[in-house]
Scaffold this active site. Structure first.
Site, PDB file in Angstrom:
ATOM      1  N   LYS A 102      -7.650  -0.788 -11.327  1.00  0.00           N
ATOM      2  CA  LYS A 102      -8.095  -1.652 -10.235  1.00  0.00           C
ATOM      3  C   LYS A 102      -8.551  -3.020 -10.733  1.00  0.00           C
ATOM      4  O   LYS A 102      -8.310  -4.037 -10.078  1.00  0.00           O
ATOM      5  CB  LYS A 102      -9.203  -0.963  -9.445  1.00  0.00           C
ATOM      6  CG  LYS A 102      -8.696   0.219  -8.638  1.00  0.00           C
ATOM      7  CD  LYS A 102      -9.781   0.873  -7.796  1.00  0.00           C
ATOM      8  CE  LYS A 102      -9.208   2.024  -6.996  1.00  0.00           C
ATOM      9  NZ  LYS A 102     -10.243   2.706  -6.165  1.00  0.00           N
TER      10      LYS A 102
ATOM     11  N   LYS B   6       2.398   9.577  -3.860  1.00  0.00           N
ATOM     12  CA  LYS B   6       1.424  10.548  -3.379  1.00  0.00           C
ATOM     13  C   LYS B   6       0.951  10.169  -1.978  1.00  0.00           C
ATOM     14  O   LYS B   6       0.721   8.996  -1.681  1.00  0.00           O
ATOM     15  CB  LYS B   6       0.232  10.584  -4.337  1.00  0.00           C
ATOM     16  CG  LYS B   6      -0.809  11.639  -4.007  1.00  0.00           C
ATOM     17  CD  LYS B   6      -1.925  11.620  -5.046  1.00  0.00           C
ATOM     18  CE  LYS B   6      -3.018  12.629  -4.704  1.00  0.00           C
ATOM     19  NZ  LYS B   6      -4.122  12.591  -5.697  1.00  0.00           N
TER      20      LYS B   6
ATOM     21  N   LYS C  30      -4.591   8.064   2.027  1.00  0.00           N
ATOM     22  CA  LYS C  30      -5.236   7.453   3.183  1.00  0.00           C
ATOM     23  C   LYS C  30      -4.903   5.977   3.301  1.00  0.00           C
ATOM     24  O   LYS C  30      -4.954   5.401   4.372  1.00  0.00           O
ATOM     25  CB  LYS C  30      -6.757   7.615   3.085  1.00  0.00           C
ATOM     26  CG  LYS C  30      -7.254   9.047   3.023  1.00  0.00           C
ATOM     27  CD  LYS C  30      -8.746   9.083   2.746  1.00  0.00           C
ATOM     28  CE  LYS C  30      -9.251  10.489   2.512  1.00  0.00           C
ATOM     29  NZ  LYS C  30     -10.682  10.512   2.137  1.00  0.00           N
TER      30      LYS C  30
END
Length: 335
Positions: free
Chosen positions: A114, A197, A200
């Site tokens: 990140k 994958k 959300k």
């Protein structure tokens, strides 16, 4: 003889959990709560590492807790609570941060990914210390096992290292937990992009099966799932990722073996197969959705249940925290 202790949790990062959360976590938790003294948390402090609307975060926290219960996590059997309701999580995280090396925290894969993607100025200190808070979550409860996805295994290994380091420096204090990693076959992929994958944060809602979707919407998503031109219902993760993903979902939700499902749909084509899976998904998620919405219709009662469970968690957590404070030399407050 007391049961061994288990801890796990999920972030309240969406209005609804998705089928990957259900298969990879909730179904496993539901079974494990029978054999373990289980602590399950909605980890709302972790959710603060991403921008949130305060009202939305509170609503997502309730909705996540309601889905835990609706999926079979029973507050009478397990300790189901909201992370921020037990202050010891944040307090122990600070103590553990003082025995965590800057280098080892910086080597955590999720932080590295990140920070490289968004840059150091856009990456918070909270994200950097996220694994230390996760270690505190686990160690507070003298946890024996931690069921996690393989993407979290590194964080549990750090937890083990911190427990052993603290024990070596200050004396035996923490139980050293073991990760229990879900099997690779339980990894669920996006219905529209079966090489990614299911998440959300997916780019398209069409690829995600949400627990709180209307049943008709869930069925439509299954019927429109990406497959291939071969027409054969057969598991082959490399050559047939879309069909293989649907087979994994079908097997997980029914408890059947993939070869038996392949035999059932031999020669019948993808239309019949998808129709069968759509029925399975609707039958499984329908009662969960109904129960979750029922719980959310009475937020005061849901909050009461969460508060009662937080009190149980706090009793255990504060015993550990008190021992830690004594070991590191903090002066106890007199009453």
């Amino acid at each position: 003889m007391s049961k061994p202790r288990l801890y796990s949790g999920m972030q309240p990062s969406a209005d609804s959990l998705q089928v990957g959360n259900y298969i990879g976590a909730l179904m496993q938790w539901r079974d494990l709560q029978e054999a373990y003294d289980a602590f399950f948390s909605v980890v709302d402090l972790h959710a603060l590492t991403q921008p949130n609307d305060p009202a939305e975060l509170r609503e997502k926290t309730r909705r996540t807790a309601a889905q835990y219960i609706a999926a079979g996590i029973e507050p009478a059997k397990s300790t189901l609570y909201v992370q921020s309701h037990v202050a010891a999580h944040a307090e122990l995280a600070w103590i553990l941060s003082t025995v965590t090396g800057f280098g080892e925290a910086g080597r955590m894969t999720q932080f590295k990914d990140k920070s490289q993607r968004y840059g150091s100025d856009a990456t918070s200190v909270g994200l950097f210390t996220y694994p230390v808070l996760m270690a505190a979550d686990i160690l507070l409860y003298q946890t024996d096992i931690v069921p996690v996805g393989d993407d979290q295994k590194q964080h549990v290994e750090l937890t083990r290292d911190l427990a052993e380091r603290f024990n070596s420096r200050y004396g035996d204090t923490f139980r050293v937990p073991m990760p229990v990693i879900q099997q690779d076959t339980a990894r669920i992929y996006d219905l529209q992009n079966p090489t990614a994958k299911m998440s959300k944060s997916a780019e398209s809602d069409a690829g995600v099966l949400w627990l709180l979707d209307d049943p008709a919407v869930s069925a439509k998503k299954v019927m429109r799932a990406v497959t291939d031109s071969d027409g054969t219902v057969r598991y082959d993760r490399e050559a047939k990722p879309g069909v293989s993903n649907l087979l994994v979902i079908y097997a997980a939700l029914t408890g059947r073996q993939i070869p038996a499902i392949e035999d059932e749909y031999a020669g019948r084509g993808y239309g019949d197969f998808k129709k069968g899976l759509a029925e399975v998904v609707v039958n499984e998620f329908g009662p969960v959705r109904e129960r979750a919405l029922e719980l959310l219709d009475d937020p005061a009662e849901l909050d009461r249940v969460l508060a009662a469970n937080a009190a149980k968690a706090e009793d255990v957590a504060n015993r550990t925290l008190g021992a830690v404070y004594d070991k590191v030399g903090l002066l106890r407050r007199t009453r």
